[in-house]
Design a protein around this motif. Structure first.
Motif, mmCIF file in Angstrom:
data_model
loop_
_atom_site.group_PDB
_atom_site.id
_atom_site.type_symbol
_atom_site.label_atom_id
_atom_site.label_comp_id
_atom_site.label_asym_id
_atom_site.label_seq_id
_atom_site.Cartn_x
_atom_site.Cartn_y
_atom_site.Cartn_z
ATOM 1 N N PHE A 1 21.641 -4.921 -16.807
ATOM 2 C CA PHE A 1 20.991 -5.851 -15.889
ATOM 3 C C PHE A 1 21.409 -7.269 -16.223
ATOM 4 N N ASN A 2 21.795 -8.035 -15.199
ATOM 5 C CA ASN A 2 22.130 -9.444 -15.370
ATOM 6 C C ASN A 2 20.849 -10.267 -15.176
ATOM 7 N N PRO A 3 20.268 -10.818 -16.238
ATOM 8 C CA PRO A 3 18.987 -11.510 -16.117
ATOM 9 C C PRO A 3 19.111 -12.958 -15.638
ATOM 10 N N VAL A 4 20.331 -13.415 -15.411
ATOM 11 C CA VAL A 4 20.564 -14.818 -15.060
ATOM 12 C C VAL A 4 20.458 -14.998 -13.544
ATOM 13 N N HIS A 5 19.759 -16.034 -13.119
ATOM 14 C CA HIS A 5 19.479 -16.261 -11.697
ATOM 15 C C HIS A 5 20.664 -16.835 -10.935
ATOM 16 N N ASP A 6 21.574 -17.546 -11.615
ATOM 17 C CA ASP A 6 22.582 -18.297 -10.878
ATOM 18 C C ASP A 6 24.023 -18.033 -11.312
ATOM 19 N N LYS A 7 24.247 -17.042 -12.183
ATOM 20 C CA LYS A 7 25.609 -16.759 -12.632
ATOM 21 C C LYS A 7 25.871 -15.253 -12.615
ATOM 22 N N PRO A 8 27.057 -14.842 -12.125
ATOM 23 C CA PRO A 8 27.407 -13.419 -12.179
ATOM 24 C C PRO A 8 27.796 -13.011 -13.598
ATOM 25 N N ALA A 9 27.987 -11.736 -13.795
ATOM 26 C CA ALA A 9 28.448 -11.206 -15.081
ATOM 27 C C ALA A 9 29.500 -10.142 -14.815
ATOM 28 N N VAL A 10 30.353 -9.925 -15.801
ATOM 29 C CA VAL A 10 31.416 -8.925 -15.705
ATOM 30 C C VAL A 10 31.507 -8.171 -17.025
ATOM 31 N N ALA A 11 31.676 -6.862 -16.953
ATOM 32 C CA ALA A 11 31.857 -6.058 -18.159
ATOM 33 C C ALA A 11 32.980 -5.055 -17.939
#
Length: 229
Positions: free
Chosen positions: A165-175
């Motif tokens: 889960f990406n908990p950040v409201h304003d930034k995407p994440a990549v794995a």
């Protein structure tokens, strides 16, 4: 043969056998490029004629360095899997790869890989990840969870329910994830339970989840999409 010796021999053979079938078959040659057109059905794929193999059988222009669209996903993620179905040269090699893009507050919902352990590396952003153990002797299911940042690594054991889960409201994440099977499979828990065709009886699910049948009927009426594009 004494009974105790016989028992030990049977136990040893059972252990060896269970270990031997616990992962993808070991290759017995340099490679076994999958022949998807073969009419022969085996556990995996028949080998292509080695004389017909070329470098393209081990290559895919996947462009995994480029962001994936997460806007069409109700859960806010997009999984790009490279397994034997996309890269025929992976046949019998016991490995596959996935890029996972997460929108802000997006997730890869609870799921399992029935045939693979997964090791995940965060390339960008922050992820809250975890897995749950199988039923324990004390009737509990323990959660192991961590917050990961760029460069961090986490392992999800084979077959166990896990999530990201990406908990950040304003930034995407990549794995980027590596999996210990050429075809790891994925069972998304909510999809399988509430979106099966034909549906599981609401009597069964209402009792299993200890809720009213109307709640189950509402859940089964939802569109359970697959985020593995």
């Amino acid at each position: 043969m004494a009974a105790s010796t016989y028992f030990l021999l049977v136990a040893f053979l059972a252990l060896v056998t269970s270990h031997a079938i616990a992962s993808d078959p070991s290759p017995l040659q340099d490679f076994c490029v999958a022949d998807k057109d073969s009419p022969v059905k085996v556990n995996g794929f028949v080998c292509k004629d080695p004389m017909a193999v070329n470098a393209d059988d081990f290559f895919k222009a996947a462009k995994l360095d480029q962001p994936r669209d997460t806007s069409k996903s109700k859960v806010g993620s997009n999984v790009t899997l490279i397994n034997v179905m996309q890269l025929l040269g992976l046949n019998t090699l016991g490995i596959s790869l996935a890029r996972i893009d997460y929108a802000p507050l997006g997730q890869n919902p609870p799921h399992t890989h029935p045939r693979a352990t997964e090791i995940l590396t965060v390339l960008e952003g922050t992820l809250y990840v975890g897995f749950v153990t199988s039923n324990q002797a004390d009737r509990s299911n323990k959660l192991f969870a961590k917050v990961l940042n760029k460069g961090d690594v986490f392992v999800f054991p084979q077959g166990l329910i896990h999530f990201q889960f990406n908990p950040v409201h304003d930034k995407p994440a990549v794995a980027l994830a590596a999996l210990s099977s050429q075809n790891p499979g994925a069972i998304t828990i909510a999809n399988a339970v509430f979106g099966s065709k034909p549906p599981i009886s609401d009597d069964v699910l209402a009792k299993a989840f200890q809720v009213q049948k109307g709640t189950i009927d509402w859940l089964q009426a939802q569109f359970w999409e697959n985020n593995h594009y």
